[in-house]
Design a protein around this motif. Sequence first.
Motif, PDB file in Angstrom:
ATOM      1  N   LEU A 121      51.110-102.525 -11.145  1.00 44.02           N
ATOM      2  CA  LEU A 121      51.505-102.000 -12.386  1.00 44.02           C
ATOM      3  C   LEU A 121      51.192-100.406 -11.929  1.00 44.02           C
ATOM      4  N   GLY A 122      52.007 -99.439 -12.510  1.00 46.84           N
ATOM      5  CA  GLY A 122      51.801 -98.347 -12.601  1.00 46.84           C
ATOM      6  C   GLY A 122      52.883 -97.257 -13.420  1.00 46.84           C
ATOM      7  N   GLN A 123      52.997 -96.244 -12.664  1.00 49.66           N
ATOM      8  CA  GLN A 123      53.820 -95.041 -13.342  1.00 49.66           C
ATOM      9  C   GLN A 123      54.304 -94.257 -12.122  1.00 49.66           C
ATOM     10  N   LYS A 124      55.603 -93.907 -11.926  1.00 45.09           N
ATOM     11  CA  LYS A 124      56.346 -92.782 -11.101  1.00 45.09           C
ATOM     12  C   LYS A 124      56.519 -91.741 -11.837  1.00 45.09           C
ATOM     13  N   ILE A 125      56.274 -90.576 -11.366  1.00 42.95           N
ATOM     14  CA  ILE A 125      56.504 -89.386 -12.174  1.00 42.95           C
ATOM     15  C   ILE A 125      57.486 -88.509 -11.397  1.00 42.95           C
ATOM     16  N   THR A 126      58.790 -88.158 -11.805  1.00 43.02           N
ATOM     17  CA  THR A 126      59.480 -87.474 -10.983  1.00 43.02           C
ATOM     18  C   THR A 126      60.011 -86.366 -11.804  1.00 43.02           C
ATOM     19  N   PRO A 127      60.397 -85.242 -11.148  1.00 40.56           N
ATOM     20  CA  PRO A 127      60.990 -83.954 -11.825  1.00 40.56           C
ATOM     21  C   PRO A 127      62.497 -84.421 -12.158  1.00 40.56           C
ATOM     22  N   LEU A 128      62.921 -83.369 -13.184  1.00 39.29           N
ATOM     23  CA  LEU A 128      64.206 -83.505 -13.672  1.00 39.29           C
ATOM     24  C   LEU A 128      65.012 -82.837 -12.434  1.00 39.29           C
ATOM     25  N   ASP A 129      66.226 -83.278 -12.207  1.00 38.71           N
ATOM     26  CA  ASP A 129      67.065 -82.642 -11.224  1.00 38.71           C
ATOM     27  C   ASP A 129      67.596 -81.443 -11.602  1.00 38.71           C
ATOM     28  N   ARG A 130      68.083 -81.024 -12.660  1.00 38.13           N
ATOM     29  CA  ARG A 130      68.711 -79.849 -12.974  1.00 38.13           C
ATOM     30  C   ARG A 130      68.377 -79.467 -14.353  1.00 38.13           C
ATOM     31  N   VAL A 131      68.022 -77.998 -14.663  1.00 35.85           N
ATOM     32  CA  VAL A 131      67.656 -77.638 -16.030  1.00 35.85           C
ATOM     33  C   VAL A 131      68.221 -76.353 -16.339  1.00 35.85           C
ATOM     34  N   GLY A 132      68.540 -76.063 -17.679  1.00 31.00           N
ATOM     35  CA  GLY A 132      68.956 -74.942 -18.006  1.00 31.00           C
ATOM     36  C   GLY A 132      67.861 -74.396 -19.044  1.00 31.00           C
ATOM     37  N   ILE A 133      67.657 -72.911 -18.755  1.00 32.84           N
ATOM     38  CA  ILE A 133      66.894 -72.190 -19.711  1.00 32.84           C
ATOM     39  C   ILE A 133      67.559 -70.958 -20.269  1.00 32.84           C
ATOM     40  N   TYR A 134      67.273 -70.861 -21.606  1.00 33.44           N
ATOM     41  CA  TYR A 134      68.047 -70.181 -22.356  1.00 33.44           C
ATOM     42  C   TYR A 134      67.221 -68.836 -22.755  1.00 33.44           C
ATOM     43  N   VAL A 135      67.779 -67.532 -22.326  1.00 32.42           N
ATOM     44  CA  VAL A 135      66.998 -66.365 -22.638  1.00 32.42           C
ATOM     45  C   VAL A 135      67.565 -65.528 -23.405  1.00 32.42           C
ATOM     46  N   PRO A 136      67.267 -64.907 -24.689  1.00 28.86           N
ATOM     47  CA  PRO A 136      67.639 -64.046 -25.386  1.00 28.86           C
ATOM     48  C   PRO A 136      68.096 -62.744 -24.681  1.00 28.86           C
ATOM     49  N   GLY A 137      69.216 -62.220 -24.926  1.00 25.70           N
ATOM     50  CA  GLY A 137      69.756 -60.902 -24.091  1.00 25.70           C
ATOM     51  C   GLY A 137      69.858 -59.783 -24.754  1.00 25.70           C
ATOM     52  N   GLY A 138      70.512 -58.969 -23.833  1.00 32.12           N
ATOM     53  CA  GLY A 138      70.670 -57.613 -24.462  1.00 32.12           C
ATOM     54  C   GLY A 138      69.453 -56.576 -23.945  1.00 32.12           C
ATOM     55  N   LEU A 139      69.542 -55.285 -24.364  1.00 31.41           N
ATOM     56  CA  LEU A 139      68.418 -54.650 -23.549  1.00 31.41           C
ATOM     57  C   LEU A 139      67.103 -54.833 -24.049  1.00 31.41           C
ATOM     58  N   ALA A 140      66.913 -55.174 -25.414  1.00 31.71           N
ATOM     59  CA  ALA A 140      65.615 -55.495 -25.926  1.00 31.71           C
ATOM     60  C   ALA A 140      65.562 -57.195 -25.838  1.00 31.71           C
ATOM     61  N   SER A 141      65.307 -57.483 -24.520  1.00 26.65           N
ATOM     62  CA  SER A 141      65.324 -58.813 -24.351  1.00 26.65           C
ATOM     63  C   SER A 141      63.907 -59.251 -23.603  1.00 26.65           C
ATOM     64  N   TYR A 142      63.590 -60.356 -23.487  1.00 33.39           N
ATOM     65  CA  TYR A 142      62.285 -60.856 -22.953  1.00 33.39           C
ATOM     66  C   TYR A 142      62.207 -61.411 -21.652  1.00 33.39           C
ATOM     67  N   PRO A 143      61.639 -60.626 -20.460  1.00 33.68           N
ATOM     68  CA  PRO A 143      61.444 -61.258 -19.326  1.00 33.68           C
ATOM     69  C   PRO A 143      60.279 -62.085 -19.577  1.00 33.68           C
ATOM     70  N   SER A 144      59.428 -62.084 -20.265  1.00 32.38           N
ATOM     71  CA  SER A 144      58.214 -63.249 -20.533  1.00 32.38           C
ATOM     72  C   SER A 144      58.947 -64.398 -20.842  1.00 32.38           C
ATOM     73  N   SER A 145      59.942 -64.443 -21.498  1.00 24.99           N
ATOM     74  CA  SER A 145      60.535 -65.821 -21.841  1.00 24.99           C
ATOM     75  C   SER A 145      61.070 -66.387 -20.680  1.00 24.99           C
ATOM     76  N   VAL A 146      61.422 -65.506 -19.561  1.00 25.31           N
ATOM     77  CA  VAL A 146      62.161 -66.059 -18.346  1.00 25.31           C
ATOM     78  C   VAL A 146      61.032 -66.877 -17.467  1.00 25.31           C
ATOM     79  N   LEU A 147      59.971 -66.150 -17.556  1.00 20.60           N
ATOM     80  CA  LEU A 147      58.537 -66.711 -16.905  1.00 20.60           C
ATOM     81  C   LEU A 147      58.299 -68.053 -17.247  1.00 20.60           C
ATOM     82  N   MET A 148      57.945 -68.226 -18.679  1.00 20.22           N
ATOM     83  CA  MET A 148      57.601 -69.309 -19.422  1.00 20.22           C
ATOM     84  C   MET A 148      58.397 -70.397 -19.512  1.00 20.22           C
ATOM     85  N   ASN A 149      59.773 -70.282 -19.227  1.00 22.93           N
ATOM     86  CA  ASN A 149      60.624 -71.432 -19.025  1.00 22.93           C
ATOM     87  C   ASN A 149      60.706 -71.842 -17.526  1.00 22.93           C
ATOM     88  N   ALA A 150      60.852 -70.813 -16.872  1.00 23.63           N
ATOM     89  CA  ALA A 150      61.183 -71.244 -15.365  1.00 23.63           C
ATOM     90  C   ALA A 150      60.232 -71.532 -14.393  1.00 23.63           C
TER      91      ALA A 150
END
Length: 433
Positions: A121-150
């Motif tokens: 008995l046990g458990q297999k752990i696998t990554p998701l195939d493809r994910v989408g990350i939404y990042v707020p945009g414009g000049l006042a946007s957040y690179p930290s959000s990119v790092l924290m999601n990606a």
Amino acid sequence: MGKLMRRLSTQDQSFKQAFADLLAFETVSDPELLKTVDQIIADVRQHGDAHVLKLTQQFDRHPAHQFSDLELTQEQLKAAFEGLDHDVREALELAANRIREFHQAQKQEGWTYVDALGNTLGQKITPLDRVGIYVPGGLASYPSSVLMNAVPAHVAGVAEIIMVVPAPNGELNPLVLAAAYLAGVHRVFTIGGAQAVAALAYGTETVPGVDKITGPGNRFVAAAKRAVFGQVGIDMIAGPSEILVYAEGDNNAKWLAMDVLSQAEHDTVAQAIFITPDEQLLNEVEQAIEEHLAALPKAEIARTSIANRGALVLVKDRQEAIDLINQVAPEHLELCLDEAQEMSEQIRHAGAIFMGRYTPEAIGDYCAGPNHVLPTSGTARFSSPLGVYDFQKRSSLIMCSQEGVKTLAKTADVLAQQENLDAHARSARYRYQ
């Protein structure tokens, strides 16, 4: 001018109701908003790239003439990264490395064991195939959000990371693109709003459909994420940012006041609460907040936030504060006292806990290492910060031995009969008769 922030005391007869009113907030319940978002999603599903382009030109005033103009190349991301000033590039790399190191520690591997009957008995752990990350945009946007999601998605082993980020008037913060390059994002589309969420969820001719969507956005994005849940996974329905600061003992009121404002400047509906058993400190923090507001570039946003949803709360003692904190289940919690770690052990509900007088919440937003995508609006009662585990899934493993199945099959046979599921019972029975 009215009072800067509401003041509450647990000793007041009306406190319980006043505190409940302070916490009352609904993120995406507007029927007209939901109707608009549902129509956008339906139109994107039907018309694909063409409708996403149309809405991007309409809402973001993007100068793109065709959908291909909305996708950025890896060369553009790399150029943005290499074009950063040295100190900015160094800070971004340090933050990315710390975030990656922390999330590496979260990574889990599958496991198995053999029971007393000889079954595996046990458990297999696998990554998701493809994910989408939404990042707020414009000049006042957040690179930290990119790092924290990606970064956690990358650490989890996700094969393809798709990023969407709105570019009002075609403008983007180069730091966002640099962060995408540094974090290993595979494709970037300059689209936003409910139409971007719909494109990620259902796919278009150009945007590949994903398995999960993460990342913060405005109320249209939040409503769209709720609407597509089930077609794809989502991280959470994010509400406005929150901070709760508790302080006792020897504290610098100016530090505490700025910590309160650090979240209030995000949004006019952000929430900032300060709690203490020390009335003199409460007065000093209130005065310091007013002084800081005179010099803050986003003073009007912060002032509106603390006037509408902020509070200065006087408690009888630390235990009363702990009870209130657990009631709030804040996104960010600062414990500014000598026994911060000891107090943290009594906190059951909080997205992130910042312990001690030298740990401002802002450090967690950028470079401490733990994720800054946190549960809001009291959802820390049942949910957790974004992490590697959000980009992995688990499969159960069951392998019965020829001898070991006999006991289990007899048990299954009996229980299946009790549930009137005859095919189940016979299927199990074949294995031991």
